[in-house]
Write a protein that holds these residues in place. Structure first.
Motif, mmCIF file in Angstrom:
data_model
loop_
_atom_site.group_PDB
_atom_site.id
_atom_site.type_symbol
_atom_site.label_atom_id
_atom_site.label_comp_id
_atom_site.label_asym_id
_atom_site.label_seq_id
_atom_site.Cartn_x
_atom_site.Cartn_y
_atom_site.Cartn_z
ATOM 1 N N ILE A 53 128.335 75.846 52.702
ATOM 2 C CA ILE A 53 127.969 76.489 53.530
ATOM 3 C C ILE A 53 126.083 75.877 53.344
ATOM 4 C CG2 ILE A 53 125.994 78.697 53.356
ATOM 5 C CD1 ILE A 53 128.263 80.649 53.142
ATOM 6 N N VAL A 54 126.001 75.568 52.343
ATOM 7 C CA VAL A 54 124.857 75.272 51.726
ATOM 8 C C VAL A 54 124.844 73.489 52.653
ATOM 9 C CG1 VAL A 54 123.744 74.151 49.995
ATOM 10 C CG2 VAL A 54 124.512 75.977 49.366
ATOM 11 N N LEU A 55 125.930 72.900 52.221
ATOM 12 C CA LEU A 55 125.889 71.544 53.327
ATOM 13 C C LEU A 55 125.776 71.530 54.469
ATOM 14 C CD1 LEU A 55 128.512 69.937 51.156
ATOM 15 C CD2 LEU A 55 126.442 69.226 50.510
ATOM 16 N N GLY A 56 126.811 72.440 54.700
ATOM 17 C CA GLY A 56 126.404 72.023 56.960
ATOM 18 C C GLY A 56 124.842 73.065 56.940
ATOM 19 N N ILE A 57 124.364 73.639 56.233
ATOM 20 C CA ILE A 57 122.592 74.463 56.072
ATOM 21 C C ILE A 57 121.787 73.017 55.660
ATOM 22 C CG2 ILE A 57 121.024 75.655 55.643
ATOM 23 C CD1 ILE A 57 123.269 77.486 55.219
ATOM 24 N N PRO B 62 138.702 64.968 62.803
ATOM 25 C CA PRO B 62 138.765 63.769 61.370
ATOM 26 C C PRO B 62 138.370 64.456 60.066
ATOM 27 C CG PRO B 62 138.011 62.397 62.653
ATOM 28 C CD PRO B 62 138.289 63.843 63.254
ATOM 29 N N MET B 63 136.803 65.968 60.363
ATOM 30 C CA MET B 63 136.554 66.634 59.683
ATOM 31 C C MET B 63 137.041 68.334 59.018
ATOM 32 S SD MET B 63 132.529 66.810 61.895
ATOM 33 C CE MET B 63 131.992 65.480 62.376
ATOM 34 N N TYR B 64 136.341 68.266 57.882
ATOM 35 C CA TYR B 64 137.290 69.512 57.382
ATOM 36 C C TYR B 64 135.849 70.344 56.985
ATOM 37 C CZ TYR B 64 139.998 72.310 53.994
ATOM 38 O OH TYR B 64 140.255 73.756 53.279
ATOM 39 N N SER B 65 136.117 71.498 57.394
ATOM 40 C CA SER B 65 134.850 72.668 56.965
ATOM 41 C C SER B 65 135.772 73.773 57.349
ATOM 42 C CB SER B 65 133.448 72.466 58.789
ATOM 43 O OG SER B 65 132.549 73.234 57.740
ATOM 44 N N ASN B 66 134.999 75.282 56.816
ATOM 45 C CA ASN B 66 135.467 75.941 57.727
ATOM 46 C C ASN B 66 134.059 76.851 58.415
ATOM 47 O OD1 ASN B 66 133.353 76.731 55.711
ATOM 48 N ND2 ASN B 66 134.398 77.022 54.532
ATOM 49 N N ALA B 67 134.359 78.331 59.341
ATOM 50 C CA ALA B 67 133.229 78.511 60.305
ATOM 51 C C ALA B 67 132.262 78.863 59.760
ATOM 52 C CB ALA B 67 133.850 79.298 60.642
ATOM 53 N N ALA B 68 131.744 79.096 58.097
ATOM 54 C CA ALA B 68 130.788 79.421 57.508
ATOM 55 C C ALA B 68 129.911 77.841 57.830
ATOM 56 C CB ALA B 68 131.190 80.238 56.231
ATOM 57 N N GLY B 69 130.669 76.830 57.446
ATOM 58 C CA GLY B 69 129.895 75.369 57.183
ATOM 59 C C GLY B 69 129.376 75.497 58.146
ATOM 60 N N ILE B 70 130.460 75.435 58.931
ATOM 61 C CA ILE B 70 129.865 74.420 60.735
ATOM 62 C C ILE B 70 129.055 75.521 61.369
ATOM 63 C CG2 ILE B 70 131.627 74.924 62.123
ATOM 64 C CD1 ILE B 70 130.479 71.681 61.649
ATOM 65 N N ILE B 71 128.629 76.175 61.756
ATOM 66 C CA ILE B 71 127.785 77.053 62.238
ATOM 67 C C ILE B 71 126.831 77.434 61.964
ATOM 68 C CG2 ILE B 71 127.237 79.458 62.647
ATOM 69 C CD1 ILE B 71 129.985 80.447 62.513
ATOM 70 N N PRO B 72 126.217 76.548 60.916
ATOM 71 C CA PRO B 72 124.383 76.372 61.445
ATOM 72 C C PRO B 72 124.447 75.000 61.725
ATOM 73 C CG PRO B 72 125.250 77.012 58.689
ATOM 74 C CD PRO B 72 126.684 76.808 59.602
ATOM 75 N N PHE C 217 116.115 74.939 55.960
ATOM 76 C CA PHE C 217 117.389 75.480 54.957
ATOM 77 C C PHE C 217 116.972 76.728 53.919
ATOM 78 C CE2 PHE C 217 118.258 74.259 50.620
ATOM 79 C CZ PHE C 217 119.728 73.817 51.743
ATOM 80 N N ILE C 218 115.700 76.788 53.925
ATOM 81 C CA ILE C 218 115.397 77.689 53.269
ATOM 82 C C ILE C 218 115.825 79.396 53.672
ATOM 83 C CG2 ILE C 218 113.607 78.633 51.561
ATOM 84 C CD1 ILE C 218 112.001 76.427 51.496
ATOM 85 N N TYR C 219 115.371 79.585 55.087
ATOM 86 C CA TYR C 219 116.219 80.700 56.013
ATOM 87 C C TYR C 219 117.266 80.710 55.931
ATOM 88 C CZ TYR C 219 115.774 83.849 59.496
ATOM 89 O OH TYR C 219 116.450 84.600 60.772
ATOM 90 N N ASP C 220 117.831 79.664 56.372
ATOM 91 C CA ASP C 220 119.137 80.165 56.320
ATOM 92 C C ASP C 220 120.418 79.766 55.951
ATOM 93 O OD1 ASP C 220 118.537 79.850 59.316
ATOM 94 O OD2 ASP C 220 120.056 78.616 59.856
ATOM 95 N N THR C 221 119.998 79.087 54.250
ATOM 96 C CA THR C 221 120.728 79.148 52.921
ATOM 97 C C THR C 221 121.215 80.841 53.018
ATOM 98 O OG1 THR C 221 119.882 76.980 52.851
ATOM 99 C CG2 THR C 221 120.832 78.665 50.782
ATOM 100 N N PRO C 222 120.208 81.487 52.240
ATOM 101 C CA PRO C 222 119.977 83.244 51.996
ATOM 102 C C PRO C 222 120.637 84.108 52.834
ATOM 103 C CG PRO C 222 117.357 82.725 52.048
ATOM 104 C CD PRO C 222 118.592 81.354 52.183
#
Length: 354
Positions: free
Chosen positions: A240-244, A280-290, A65-70
Motif C-alpha cells: 500500500i505504501v509503495l503504491g501510494i 508482469p507486475m505483482y500487486s494486490n488491489a490495495a496496492g494498485i488502487i492509489p 502521500f500524507i493524506y492517502d497513506t493513513p
C-alpha cells in the motif's frame, strides 16, 4: 490468505462480552474522528511543519502521500474487520459444499459472488483447486471462483468507493463479476478437465477440513475478525505504501497531457498495452488502487485504467507460477486468454461509453 479459526475459550462463550462491545464502539468512534481530520492534517504537515510551498509539484506529491497513506490503511482495517465477521461463517469445506452439485450456470454465479467474501486469494489456489476438484465442483465453476477471488474483493470495492466514488466502485465490481462468471462458463464449455495435473484429481480432500465455523460464538467471530485485520494489514501495508508513493509521484510530477496521450481514449492501442504492462507486475488491489486514482486524475481513460488494474490483480505472472502446480500449460494459457479477452472488452467498452 489463510482462514483464522482461533481455538481459544472465547469461542465457547455464547455472546459478545460487554467489555468487548464497548471497546469496539469506542474504536469505531475514534476511527471516524481521525478519518475526518486527515485532510487538514495532511495540509498542516506538508505546508506548515515541512514548509513546502503550496501549488508546487513537491507539495502536491507530499500532501497526496500524507493524506492517502493513513486513509487507505484505515479503510483497509475497517473493511477487513467487517468482512472478517462475514468470513467467519464460511470455511473452505462449507464453501465447497455450497458449490458442489449445483447447476453449472447457477454455480458460476454463486462461485463468483462467493469469491468476493471468502478468505481466499491467489496464494490459496493450490489447496482450493484440489478441494474443489475432489469435491466434484465443475471446472468452469471453480475458475469463476478463482477469477473473482483476487480480482473482485471487498478491499478493492471499498477503497475505490472511498477514493473515487460509488459509480466507479460499482463499475469495477459489476464488470469484474461479469468477467468471472462468463470466463468460467466458457472454460467449462471447452471440456479441458484432461489438463488438470493427475495428482490433483487423485488427492483426497480430508486435509482441507477444519473447525466448523458455524459453531463459533459472536465473541469468537470478533476475535477472528481482529486476527484477520492484524494478519492482512501486516502482509499488505508495504504494498500500500509503495503504491501510494508511486501514485504521489504521478499526481505531483507527471503532466496531464502526457498521461492522456498514452492512456487516453484517442490511443486505440492503450487498452491492450495496459493489459500487457499489467501482467508482469505483482500487486494486490490495495496496492494498485492509489496508482489508479493518480492515473485517472492525470487524464487517463477509465476503461484503460480499469484494464490495467484488472490485469495486475487477476493475470499476474506469480499467479501463473502457482497455478502451474495444479494445471497443465494449455489450461493456463486458455485461462489467461479468456480472462484477458474479457478485460480487453471491458476496457474498450468503457472508453467508448464514458
Amino acid at each position: 490468505m489463510q482462514a483464522f479459526t482461533p481455538l481459544t475459550p472465547v469461542n465457547r462463550k455464547k455472546g459478545i462480552e460487554p467489555r468487548t462491545a464497548i471497546k469496539l464502539a469506542a474504536g469505531l468512534i475514534l476511527w471516524f474522528a481521525i478519518y475526518w481530520q486527515l485532510v487538514p492534517f495532511s495540509q498542516l504537515v506538508t505546508y506548515d511543519l515541512l514548509g513546502i510551498a503550496r501549488g508546487t509539484h513537491l507539495g502536491d506529491a507530499v500532501e497526496f502521500f500524507i493524506y492517502d497513506t493513513p486513509k487507505v490503511l484505515m479503510l483497509l482495517m475497517l473493511v477487513v474487520f467487517g468482512v472478517g465477521i462475514i468470513r467467519s461463517f464460511f470455511s473452505p469445506e462449507r464453501t465447497r459444499k455450497m458449490l458442489a452439485g449445483r447447476n453449472e450456470a447457477i454455480g458460476n454465479v454463486m462461485a463468483a459472488v462467493l469469491g468476493i467474501v471468502t478468505p481466499f486469494c491467489t496464494c490459496s489456489a493450490v489447496p482450493l483447486f484440489m478441494g474443489f476438484v475432489t469435491a466434484g465442483v465443475p471446472l468452469g465453476v471453480t475458475f469463476s471462483f478463482l477469477i473473482a477471488a483476487p480480482m473482485v474483493n471487498e478491499i478493492a470495492v471499498v477503497l475505490l468507493y472511498g477514493l473515487l466514488g460509488w459509480k466507479i466502485a460499482a463499475i469495477y465490481m459489476g464488470t469484474g463479476l461479469a468477467i468471472a462468471i462468463v470466463s468460467g462458463w466458457i472454460i467449462g464449455r471447452l471440456g479441458m478437465e484432461r489438463y488438470i495435473e493427475d495428482w490433483v484429481t487423485q488427492s483426497q480432500q480430508g486435509s482441507m477440513k477444519g473447525m466448523p465455523m458455524h459453531s463459533m460464538s459472536w465473541e469468537g467471530r470478533v476475535q477472528y475478525a481482529l486476527d484477520a485485520v492484524r494478519d492482512i494489514v501486516k502482509k499488505v501495508w508495504l504494498y500500500i505504501v509503495l503504491g501510494i508513493a508511486v501514485g504521489a509521484g504521478i499526481h505531483g510530477y507527471v503532466p496531464e497531457g502526457f498521461m492522456a496521450s498514452i492512456m487516453g481514449k484517442e490511443a486505440w492501442w492503450s487498452v491492450p498495452a495496459a493489459v500487457v504492462m499489467g501482467i508482469p507486475m505483482y500487486s494486490n488491489a490495495a496496492g494498485i488502487i492509489p496508482v489508479v486514482q493518480a492515473l485517472l486524475g492525470k487524464g487517463a481513460a477509465l476503461g484503460t485504467v480499469l484494464a490495467f488494474m484488472m490485469a495486475v490483480i487477476a493475470l499476474s505472472l506469480p499467479e501463473a507460477v502457482i497455478l502451474r502446480r495444479v494445471l497443465k500449460l494449455p489450461l493456463i494459457l486458455t485461462f489467461f486468454g479468456v480472462v484477458g479477452g474479457g478485460i480487453l472488452m471491458v476496457g474498450f467498452l468503457f472508453n467508448m461509453l464514458i
